[in-house]
Design a protein around this motif. Structure first.
Motif, mmCIF file in Angstrom:
data_model
loop_
_atom_site.group_PDB
_atom_site.id
_atom_site.type_symbol
_atom_site.label_atom_id
_atom_site.label_comp_id
_atom_site.label_asym_id
_atom_site.label_seq_id
_atom_site.Cartn_x
_atom_site.Cartn_y
_atom_site.Cartn_z
ATOM 1 N N ASN A 1 0.900 4.211 -2.811
ATOM 2 C CA ASN A 1 0.628 5.613 -2.483
ATOM 3 C C ASN A 1 1.782 6.530 -2.874
ATOM 4 O O ASN A 1 1.557 7.636 -3.391
ATOM 5 C CB ASN A 1 0.335 5.750 -0.986
ATOM 6 C CG ASN A 1 -0.961 5.075 -0.576
ATOM 7 O OD1 ASN A 1 -1.878 4.950 -1.386
ATOM 8 N ND2 ASN A 1 -1.042 4.625 0.665
ATOM 9 N N GLU B 1 -5.877 5.401 -7.736
ATOM 10 C CA GLU B 1 -6.081 4.906 -6.375
ATOM 11 C C GLU B 1 -7.033 3.706 -6.363
ATOM 12 O O GLU B 1 -6.805 2.743 -5.623
ATOM 13 C CB GLU B 1 -6.644 6.033 -5.509
ATOM 14 C CG GLU B 1 -5.626 7.131 -5.207
ATOM 15 C CD GLU B 1 -6.266 8.345 -4.556
ATOM 16 O OE1 GLU B 1 -7.507 8.306 -4.342
ATOM 17 O OE2 GLU B 1 -5.551 9.316 -4.281
ATOM 18 N N ASP C 1 0.834 -1.209 0.000
ATOM 19 C CA ASP C 1 0.000 0.000 0.000
ATOM 20 C C ASP C 1 0.867 1.255 0.000
ATOM 21 O O ASP C 1 0.563 2.236 -0.697
ATOM 22 C CB ASP C 1 -0.921 0.005 1.227
ATOM 23 C CG ASP C 1 -2.029 -1.023 1.131
ATOM 24 O OD1 ASP C 1 -2.327 -1.468 0.003
ATOM 25 O OD2 ASP C 1 -2.587 -1.398 2.185
ATOM 26 N N ARG C 2 1.953 1.219 0.768
ATOM 27 C CA ARG C 2 2.837 2.384 0.826
ATOM 28 C C ARG C 2 3.511 2.614 -0.516
ATOM 29 O O ARG C 2 3.635 3.764 -0.965
ATOM 30 C CB ARG C 2 3.876 2.192 1.936
ATOM 31 C CG ARG C 2 4.721 3.430 2.195
ATOM 32 C CD ARG C 2 5.392 3.363 3.551
ATOM 33 N NE ARG C 2 6.116 2.126 3.754
ATOM 34 C CZ ARG C 2 5.773 1.181 4.624
ATOM 35 N NH1 ARG C 2 4.669 1.332 5.350
ATOM 36 N NH2 ARG C 2 6.493 0.094 4.765
ATOM 37 N N THR D 1 -5.963 0.000 -5.098
ATOM 38 C CA THR D 1 -6.693 -0.710 -4.043
ATOM 39 C C THR D 1 -7.122 -2.098 -4.505
ATOM 40 O O THR D 1 -6.983 -3.089 -3.776
ATOM 41 C CB THR D 1 -7.932 0.109 -3.635
ATOM 42 O OG1 THR D 1 -7.514 1.394 -3.146
ATOM 43 C CG2 THR D 1 -8.711 -0.610 -2.542
#
Length: 238
Positions: free
Chosen positions: A126, A220, A122-123, A224
């Motif tokens: 992002n 995004e 996830d990091r 996800t």
């Protein structure tokens, strides 16, 4: 007779009110203001054209990539062809997530199903989205700056030009329309250029910012979904 003289003065004044004449007869300060605004206007339109082409291209590339991604092919093959050396933002998001997941899979004894791997994926997603959006948004802030500032720069040129015009009128001791109109028109022309510069910049900033926000949400959403896919594969392997 007086009406005939006024008509003649009006015709003489109008004859010298073309944009080129207004620029050539303006004072040096007003000329510099006009040139600065014209230069900003050219840069604004260059940014507008470049960003519209860029946004259209990255959306098309994202659609093509998502079609390949959801076609059911091997993620490893897709990573080798698109993710390892990404050429567009969506592939960069995929490559960052897949690369982090593969690095974790190569570490001996790492449980891929645990939260730490998901957090790192996830990091990576992002950070990649933030970096890509920063690249896509480059020079857009210039539009936001020019929009509110250009009219005031043009107004400064107008005020200076009117001061110069009144000084010339006082020196000539003549308030005929043929004497007054050119100086006032030269001054007001600076404000007109400021508005012509500011309006496209303001409108384009809002349109481009909205398009970039939509693309960021699209990345995004993809990130996800892909992180969830990797999480499920991690659970299956563990």
């Amino acid at each position: 007779m007086d009406r005939a003289v006024d008509a003649a003065n009006l015709g003489a004044a109008a004859a010298g009110l073309s944009p080129l004449d207004l620029f050539l007869h303006a004072s040096i300060v007003v000329k510099l203001v006009m040139l600065g605004l014209i230069g900003c206007s050219a840069f604004v339109w260059a940014i507008i054209v470049e960003k519209f082409i860029l946004i259209r291209r990255v959306n098309r590339e994202a659609t093509e990539f998502e079609d390949r991604f959801w076609s059911g092919g091997s993620l490893d093959d897709l990573y080798e062809s698109d993710g390892a050396k990404p050429l567009h933002p969506m592939a960069a998001v995929f490559g960052a997530a897949m690369g982090e997941w593969r690095r974790s899979a190569r570490i001996s004894g790492v449980d891929l199903a645990r939260g730490g791997v998901r957090d790192r994926v996830d990091r990576a997603i992002n950070i990649t989205i933030a970096r890509e959006m920063e690249r896509l948004s480059r020079r857009v802030l210039f539009l936001a700056t020019i929009g509110p500032v250009a009219p005031f720069v043009g107004l400064f040129g107008t005020v200076w030009g009117i001061m110069h015009a009144f000084g010339s009128i006082a020196a000539m001791h003549n308030t005929n329309l043929a004497v007054v109109a050119p100086g006032i028109s030269e001054a007001l022309f600076a404000t007109a250029i400021g508005l012509v510069t500011a309006i496209p910049a303001y409108v384009a900033y809002n349109v481009i910012s909205g398009a970039l926000d939509n693309f960021a949400e699209r990345m995004e959403a993809f990130g996800t979904e892909f992180a969830a896919i990797l999480s499920r594969q991690s659970e299956e392997r563990s």
